[in-house]
Design a protein around this motif. Structure first.
Motif, PDB file in Angstrom:
ATOM      1  N   THR A  49     -17.704   1.638 -23.157  1.00  0.00           N
ATOM      2  CA  THR A  49     -18.132   0.343 -23.670  1.00  0.00           C
ATOM      3  C   THR A  49     -17.317  -0.027 -24.903  1.00  0.00           C
ATOM      4  O   THR A  49     -16.510   0.765 -25.396  1.00  0.00           O
ATOM      5  N   ALA A  50     -17.542  -1.221 -25.409  1.00  0.00           N
ATOM      6  CA  ALA A  50     -16.796  -1.720 -26.580  1.00  0.00           C
ATOM      7  C   ALA A  50     -17.322  -3.105 -26.905  1.00  0.00           C
ATOM      8  O   ALA A  50     -18.414  -3.478 -26.508  1.00  0.00           O
ATOM      9  N   SER A  51     -16.510  -3.863 -27.615  1.00  0.00           N
ATOM     10  CA  SER A  51     -16.735  -5.301 -27.750  1.00  0.00           C
ATOM     11  C   SER A  51     -15.731  -5.970 -26.813  1.00  0.00           C
ATOM     12  O   SER A  51     -15.152  -5.300 -25.956  1.00  0.00           O
ATOM     13  N   TYR A  79     -29.238   1.855 -19.457  1.00  0.00           N
ATOM     14  CA  TYR A  79     -28.583   3.064 -18.951  1.00  0.00           C
ATOM     15  C   TYR A  79     -28.706   4.237 -19.921  1.00  0.00           C
ATOM     16  O   TYR A  79     -27.963   5.213 -19.828  1.00  0.00           O
ATOM     17  N   LYS A  80     -29.651   4.126 -20.813  1.00  0.00           N
ATOM     18  CA  LYS A  80     -29.843   5.149 -21.837  1.00  0.00           C
ATOM     19  C   LYS A  80     -30.171   6.500 -21.202  1.00  0.00           C
ATOM     20  O   LYS A  80     -30.948   6.580 -20.254  1.00  0.00           O
ATOM     21  N   ASN A  81     -29.540   7.548 -21.735  1.00  0.00           N
ATOM     22  CA  ASN A  81     -29.781   8.934 -21.301  1.00  0.00           C
ATOM     23  C   ASN A  81     -29.295   9.239 -19.883  1.00  0.00           C
ATOM     24  O   ASN A  81     -29.667  10.273 -19.313  1.00  0.00           O
ATOM     25  N   LEU A  82     -28.461   8.366 -19.324  1.00  0.00           N
ATOM     26  CA  LEU A  82     -27.925   8.633 -17.988  1.00  0.00           C
ATOM     27  C   LEU A  82     -26.546   9.288 -18.056  1.00  0.00           C
ATOM     28  O   LEU A  82     -25.999   9.690 -17.035  1.00  0.00           O
ATOM     29  N   GLY A  83     -25.981   9.382 -19.260  1.00  0.00           N
ATOM     30  CA  GLY A  83     -24.664   9.985 -19.426  1.00  0.00           C
ATOM     31  C   GLY A  83     -24.198   9.807 -20.865  1.00  0.00           C
ATOM     32  O   GLY A  83     -24.877   9.186 -21.677  1.00  0.00           O
ATOM     33  N   PRO A 119     -15.846  14.536 -13.662  1.00  0.00           N
ATOM     34  CA  PRO A 119     -16.139  13.405 -14.555  1.00  0.00           C
ATOM     35  C   PRO A 119     -15.764  12.066 -13.923  1.00  0.00           C
ATOM     36  O   PRO A 119     -14.727  11.945 -13.259  1.00  0.00           O
ATOM     37  N   PHE A 120     -16.619  11.072 -14.103  1.00  0.00           N
ATOM     38  CA  PHE A 120     -16.313   9.715 -13.669  1.00  0.00           C
ATOM     39  C   PHE A 120     -16.758   8.753 -14.757  1.00  0.00           C
ATOM     40  O   PHE A 120     -17.568   9.099 -15.617  1.00  0.00           O
ATOM     41  N   PHE A 121     -16.217   7.551 -14.718  1.00  0.00           N
ATOM     42  CA  PHE A 121     -16.411   6.608 -15.812  1.00  0.00           C
ATOM     43  C   PHE A 121     -17.057   5.315 -15.318  1.00  0.00           C
ATOM     44  O   PHE A 121     -16.723   4.810 -14.253  1.00  0.00           O
ATOM     45  N   ILE A 122     -17.993   4.797 -16.107  1.00  0.00           N
ATOM     46  CA  ILE A 122     -18.674   3.547 -15.797  1.00  0.00           C
ATOM     47  C   ILE A 122     -18.371   2.561 -16.912  1.00  0.00           C
ATOM     48  O   ILE A 122     -18.774   2.775 -18.061  1.00  0.00           O
ATOM     49  N   GLU A 123     -17.660   1.500 -16.577  1.00  0.00           N
ATOM     50  CA  GLU A 123     -17.286   0.493 -17.581  1.00  0.00           C
ATOM     51  C   GLU A 123     -18.408  -0.540 -17.702  1.00  0.00           C
ATOM     52  O   GLU A 123     -18.656  -1.314 -16.789  1.00  0.00           O
ATOM     53  N   ILE A 124     -19.116  -0.507 -18.838  1.00  0.00           N
ATOM     54  CA  ILE A 124     -20.230  -1.430 -19.055  1.00  0.00           C
ATOM     55  C   ILE A 124     -20.088  -2.084 -20.437  1.00  0.00           C
ATOM     56  O   ILE A 124     -20.365  -1.464 -21.458  1.00  0.00           O
ATOM     57  N   PRO A 125     -19.658  -3.354 -20.481  1.00  0.00           N
ATOM     58  CA  PRO A 125     -19.494  -4.032 -21.771  1.00  0.00           C
ATOM     59  C   PRO A 125     -20.780  -4.083 -22.593  1.00  0.00           C
ATOM     60  O   PRO A 125     -20.751  -3.940 -23.810  1.00  0.00           O
ATOM     61  N   LEU A 126     -21.922  -4.285 -21.921  1.00  0.00           N
ATOM     62  CA  LEU A 126     -23.205  -4.462 -22.623  1.00  0.00           C
ATOM     63  C   LEU A 126     -24.066  -3.205 -22.578  1.00  0.00           C
ATOM     64  O   LEU A 126     -25.285  -3.288 -22.472  1.00  0.00           O
ATOM     65  N   PHE A 127     -23.447  -2.042 -22.687  1.00  0.00           N
ATOM     66  CA  PHE A 127     -24.208  -0.791 -22.588  1.00  0.00           C
ATOM     67  C   PHE A 127     -25.336  -0.730 -23.625  1.00  0.00           C
ATOM     68  O   PHE A 127     -26.503  -0.503 -23.297  1.00  0.00           O
ATOM     69  N   PHE A 128     -25.000  -0.920 -24.885  1.00  0.00           N
ATOM     70  CA  PHE A 128     -26.007  -0.822 -25.946  1.00  0.00           C
ATOM     71  C   PHE A 128     -26.930  -2.031 -25.960  1.00  0.00           C
ATOM     72  O   PHE A 128     -28.118  -1.913 -26.255  1.00  0.00           O
ATOM     73  N   GLU A 129     -26.375  -3.203 -25.630  1.00  0.00           N
ATOM     74  CA  GLU A 129     -27.183  -4.422 -25.652  1.00  0.00           C
ATOM     75  C   GLU A 129     -28.280  -4.391 -24.594  1.00  0.00           C
ATOM     76  O   GLU A 129     -29.403  -4.832 -24.838  1.00  0.00           O
TER      77      GLU A 129
END
Length: 205
Positions: free
Chosen positions: A8-10, A125-129, A111-121
């Protein structure tokens, strides 16, 4: 999930670049944006009706039988109510698709990656990785966004200010990779990080 790493990021910080680097190294990924685009197009007629009261400038929301995301963005980033309506409509649908794909990739024990811009917002998806934050200062991301999307300063700021402040995200992430210089430097940082991550994950397994 022990193999899941959220990225994630901005806006305009380098999430997609990190994912491309990971993909080039043989790691799989999931894109919340791609899933969101599919959902927007699948429900285009319904969304036009939903947002017609907010479309005071009579923007064309359909382009080549698909949602015109740039024009939709002008509406939602100018109206918090419209933004919330869109998120309430799309986020649950996006989450279902992401979880389905995560369960499949988790079976591969890599390992695999999930691109989520609004992860924290979103908080969905908390505690899933673990969470990887691609960090760029607000000033630099603003400059990049204006150049990338041909936006004026006011339009770009609306998009950035609609998100949680990047400095707050730093304190919430498990890992932080800075991206404030050249692509080549960011690429080297990313490769080194992914190699280390892969080695540590294999040791745990």
């Amino acid at each position: 999930m022990k193999n899941a790493f959220f990225v994630t990021a901005s806006i305009a910080c380098g999430k997609s670049s990190f994912i491309k680097i990971a993909n080039s190294m043989g790691f799989k990924s999931i894109s919340a944006d791609k899933i969101a685009h599919q959902i927007l197009d699948s429900f285009s007629k319904e969304l036009i009706e939903i947002f017609s009261p907010f479309n005071t400038d009579k923007l064309n929301l359909i382009n080549d039988h698909k949602i015109d995301r740039k024009n939709l963005g002008k509406i939602i980033f100018s109206n918090p109510q419209a933004k919330k309506i869109l998120e309430d409509f799309t986020h649950p649908k996006i989450r279902i698709k992401i979880l389905e794909q995560m369960q499949i990739l988790e079976q591969e024990n890599k390992p695999f990656f999930i691109e989520i811009p609004l992860f924290f917002e979103s908080g969905a998806y908390k505690n899933l990785g673990k969470v990887i934050l691609i960090y760029t200062s607000k000033e630099l991301s603003l400059k990049r966004l204006m150049q990338r999307d041909n936006l004026n300063k006011e339009e770009a700021l609306k998009r950035i200010n609609a998100l949680m402040d990047i400095e707050k995200k730093v304190s919430l992430a498990d890992f932080v990779i800075t991206n404030e210089s050249s692509y080549e430097i960011f690429q080297k940082k990313s490769i080194k990080f992914i190699e280390k991550l892969s080695k540590e994950t294999n040791e745990i397994l």
